[in-house]
Design an enzyme around this catalytic site. Structure first.
Site, PDB file in Angstrom:
ATOM      1  N   THR A  98       0.885  -1.174   0.000  1.00 29.29           N
ATOM      2  CA  THR A  98       0.000   0.000   0.000  1.00 29.29           C
ATOM      3  C   THR A  98       0.920   1.221   0.000  1.00 29.29           C
ATOM      4  O   THR A  98       1.601   1.490   0.989  1.00 29.29           O
ATOM      5  CB  THR A  98      -0.902   0.035   1.245  1.00 29.29           C
ATOM      6  OG1 THR A  98      -1.647  -1.174   1.290  1.00 29.29           O
ATOM      7  CG2 THR A  98      -1.858   1.216   1.187  1.00 29.29           C
ATOM      8  N   LYS A 173      -7.423   1.712  -3.362  1.00 29.81           N
ATOM      9  CA  LYS A 173      -7.105   1.296  -1.987  1.00 29.81           C
ATOM     10  C   LYS A 173      -7.318   2.473  -1.017  1.00 29.81           C
ATOM     11  O   LYS A 173      -7.761   2.296   0.116  1.00 29.81           O
ATOM     12  CB  LYS A 173      -5.658   0.784  -1.928  1.00 29.81           C
ATOM     13  CG  LYS A 173      -5.132   0.456  -0.537  1.00 29.81           C
ATOM     14  CD  LYS A 173      -5.730  -0.805   0.069  1.00 29.81           C
ATOM     15  CE  LYS A 173      -5.164  -1.045   1.462  1.00 29.81           C
ATOM     16  NZ  LYS A 173      -5.657  -2.264   2.094  1.00 29.81           N
ATOM     17  N   LYS A 241      -0.118   5.254   8.243  1.00 28.36           N
ATOM     18  CA  LYS A 241       0.603   5.406   6.967  1.00 28.36           C
ATOM     19  C   LYS A 241      -0.411   5.539   5.825  1.00 28.36           C
ATOM     20  O   LYS A 241      -0.327   6.432   4.994  1.00 28.36           O
ATOM     21  CB  LYS A 241       1.504   4.184   6.759  1.00 28.36           C
ATOM     22  CG  LYS A 241       2.356   4.212   5.528  1.00 28.36           C
ATOM     23  CD  LYS A 241       2.139   3.137   4.501  1.00 28.36           C
ATOM     24  CE  LYS A 241       1.743   1.772   4.893  1.00 28.36           C
ATOM     25  NZ  LYS A 241       1.347   0.933   3.772  1.00 28.36           N
TER      26      LYS A 241
HETATM   27  P1  NAP Z   1       5.183  -6.546   7.629  1.00 22.38           P
HETATM   28  O1  NAP Z   1       4.741  -7.809   8.256  1.00 22.38           O
HETATM   29  O2  NAP Z   1       5.787  -5.482   8.460  1.00 22.38           O
HETATM   30  O3  NAP Z   1       6.208  -6.935   6.442  1.00 22.38           O
HETATM   31  C1  NAP Z   1       6.892  -5.980   5.699  1.00 22.38           C
HETATM   32  C2  NAP Z   1       7.853  -6.693   4.773  1.00 22.38           C
HETATM   33  O4  NAP Z   1       8.572  -5.739   3.994  1.00 22.38           O
HETATM   34  C3  NAP Z   1       8.903  -7.526   5.500  1.00 22.38           C
HETATM   35  O5  NAP Z   1       9.196  -8.663   4.720  1.00 22.38           O
HETATM   36  C4  NAP Z   1      10.103  -6.568   5.540  1.00 22.38           C
HETATM   37  O6  NAP Z   1      11.339  -7.229   5.661  1.00 22.38           O
HETATM   38  C5  NAP Z   1       9.973  -5.937   4.175  1.00 22.38           C
HETATM   39  N1  NAP Z   1      10.644  -4.635   4.093  1.00 22.38           N
HETATM   40  C6  NAP Z   1      10.289  -3.491   4.740  1.00 22.38           C
HETATM   41  N2  NAP Z   1      11.127  -2.503   4.401  1.00 22.38           N
HETATM   42  C7  NAP Z   1      12.035  -3.031   3.536  1.00 22.38           C
HETATM   43  C8  NAP Z   1      13.138  -2.503   2.847  1.00 22.38           C
HETATM   44  N3  NAP Z   1      13.496  -1.207   2.965  1.00 22.38           N
HETATM   45  N4  NAP Z   1      13.851  -3.320   2.056  1.00 22.38           N
HETATM   46  C9  NAP Z   1      13.489  -4.621   1.917  1.00 22.38           C
HETATM   47  N5  NAP Z   1      12.450  -5.179   2.545  1.00 22.38           N
HETATM   48  C10 NAP Z   1      11.726  -4.388   3.344  1.00 22.38           C
HETATM   49  O7  NAP Z   1       3.982  -5.847   6.826  1.00 22.38           O
HETATM   50  P2  NAP Z   1       2.656  -6.497   6.201  1.00 22.38           P
HETATM   51  O8  NAP Z   1       1.586  -6.512   7.230  1.00 22.38           O
HETATM   52  O9  NAP Z   1       3.005  -7.748   5.460  1.00 22.38           O
HETATM   53  O10 NAP Z   1       2.245  -5.345   5.171  1.00 22.38           O
HETATM   54  C11 NAP Z   1       2.939  -5.166   3.948  1.00 22.38           C
HETATM   55  C12 NAP Z   1       2.184  -4.139   3.087  1.00 22.38           C
HETATM   56  O11 NAP Z   1       0.852  -4.599   2.879  1.00 22.38           O
HETATM   57  C13 NAP Z   1       2.064  -2.754   3.733  1.00 22.38           C
HETATM   58  O12 NAP Z   1       2.142  -1.770   2.724  1.00 22.38           O
HETATM   59  C14 NAP Z   1       0.669  -2.784   4.365  1.00 22.38           C
HETATM   60  O13 NAP Z   1       0.118  -1.488   4.486  1.00 22.38           O
HETATM   61  C15 NAP Z   1      -0.076  -3.624   3.341  1.00 22.38           C
HETATM   62  N6  NAP Z   1      -1.271  -4.317   3.872  1.00 22.38           N
HETATM   63  C16 NAP Z   1      -1.227  -4.987   5.060  1.00 22.38           C
HETATM   64  C17 NAP Z   1      -2.359  -5.625   5.542  1.00 22.38           C
HETATM   65  C18 NAP Z   1      -2.347  -6.364   6.857  1.00 22.38           C
HETATM   66  O14 NAP Z   1      -3.440  -6.724   7.359  1.00 22.38           O
HETATM   67  N7  NAP Z   1      -1.197  -6.646   7.462  1.00 22.38           N
HETATM   68  C19 NAP Z   1      -3.563  -5.575   4.818  1.00 22.38           C
HETATM   69  C20 NAP Z   1      -3.579  -4.905   3.591  1.00 22.38           C
HETATM   70  C21 NAP Z   1      -2.424  -4.268   3.124  1.00 22.38           C
HETATM   71  P3  NAP Z   1      11.906  -7.681   7.129  1.00 22.38           P
HETATM   72  O15 NAP Z   1      11.319  -9.030   7.395  1.00 22.38           O
HETATM   73  O16 NAP Z   1      13.378  -7.710   6.955  1.00 22.38           O
HETATM   74  O17 NAP Z   1      11.464  -6.623   8.110  1.00 22.38           O
END
Ligand code: NAP
Length: 289
Positions: A98, A173, A241
């Site tokens: 997102t 979104k 965010k």
């Molecule tokens: P998360 O669990 O915090 O995972 C984030 C991922 O991105 C991790 O694999 C992290 O690696 C990687 N990452 C972050 N910064 C990075 C960088 N600079 N370089 C390389 N890798 C990086 O987040 P999530 O919940 O999966 O969400 C991911 C996205 O989906 C976000 O944009 C969020 O807004 C969106 N989203 C989430 C949900 C939800 O319910 N969680 C629902 C809809 C949309 P590390 O493992 O090394 O930290």
């Protein structure tokens, strides 16, 4: 069957990449910044891991990503070890982060220059949607690569729509998040009022959820909201965010979002209470302090 890379094995990416292997039957290469998670994924699903986004993208038909925000996305695409340097001609980069509509347009233009494709494809449906492979995917970009990518995305989606030009997926979104923000505050106030009024909450929700007040949030969150349980779900930090992205876009397109702006401030208060990782339904905690 296609050759697919997945960058970012977080709460969402880990199970999404898993579905590409188990349901899609694709040849999958994963990359995660913290390598231990990629190793765990390979032990669980097979496939292989790569040390950098660039190495992961080499020779792939599709490269999917799901990282945190605009800066993270820029790093895994255009950074020194970014995927864009290794994308083959005609390959498709699908971004599930997102992020802003601006970065989607910027990356679409960069991809076009490099002879490959970029589709912004943020998702809705949360952790459970990712784990069960039933996400809703909102896309922006060109029709031809979308038709190809849609078949791969199908491994973890129950709906996938091309909304229009580059950035349109991110704009869709934003609408999704704007609709949720006000709704959760309304639900929090309703439940708070019901408790003060001494109503039987289960009986109340069983009744009003059959009428015009019904919502996904009501059906899936009312019990935990009443119990004050928030240590799961979609984190307040992520919601802030997302609302920041919405408010910034609204400043450009002239839309008025008074409730969204107010709820964003409520979420800032939840963060100050120590709720940065709490589920977004924690707005009720502010009313019950
Ligand atoms: P998360 O669990 O915090 O995972 C984030 C991922 O991105 C991790 O694999 C992290 O690696 C990687 N990452 C972050 N910064 C990075 C960088 N600079 N370089 C390389 N890798 C990086 O987040 P999530 O919940 O999966 O969400 C991911 C996205 O989906 C976000 O944009 C969020 O807004 C969106 N989203 C989430 C949900 C939800 O319910 N969680 C629902 C809809 C949309 P590390 O493992 O090394 O930290």
């Amino acid at each position: 069957m296609a050759k697919v890379a997945f960058l970012g094995l977080g709460v969402m990416g880990y199970p999404m990449a898993g579905h590409l292997k188990t349901k899609g039957g694709h040849e999958v290469t994963v990359y995660n910044r913290t390598a231990a998670k990629a190793e765990k994924w390979v032990r669980q699903f097979g496939g292989r891991s790569a040390p950098t986004p660039r190495a992961a993208a080499q020779g792939q038909d599709f490269v999917m990503a799901c990282v945190g925000n605009d800066d993270d996305l820029r790093q895994v695409t255009l950074g020194p070890e970014g995927a864009f340097a290794a994308m083959g001609k005609g390959a498709v980069f699908v971004d599930h982060t997102t992020a802003s509509a601006e970065i989607a347009r910027e990356l679409h233009a960069a991809a076009e220059k490099g002879g490959f494709h970029f589709i912004d494809a943020p998702v809705s449906g949360g952790q459970a949607g990712a784990e069960n492979g039933v996400l809703t995917v909102m896309c922006g970009g060109d029709a031809e690569p979308f038709v190809r990518a849609e078949k791969v995305i199908a491994a973890y989606a129950r709906a996938c729509t091309l909304m229009g030009a580059p950035g349109s997926g991110q704009l869709a979104k934003m609408v999704n998040q704007i609709c949720i923000a006000g709704l959760v505050q309304g639900l929090a106030e309703g439940l708070h009022f019901a408790k003060k009024a001494g109503l039987d909450i289960d009986k109340l929700i069983a009744t009003i959820s059959k009428g015009a007040a019904q919502s996904w949030q009501m059906e899936n969150r009312y019990q935990t909201m009443v119990a004050g349980k928030f240590d799961f779900g979609f984190a307040v930090d992520w919601m802030r965010k997302d609302l920041g992205i919405c408010l910034s876009e609204a400043r450009k397109n002239g839309a008025r979002l008074p409730v969204t702006a107010l709820v964003d401030q409520f979420y800032a208060q939840v963060q100050a209470m120590g709720g940065r990782r709490w589920d977004t339904s924690s707005l009720i905690a502010l009313l019950e302090r």
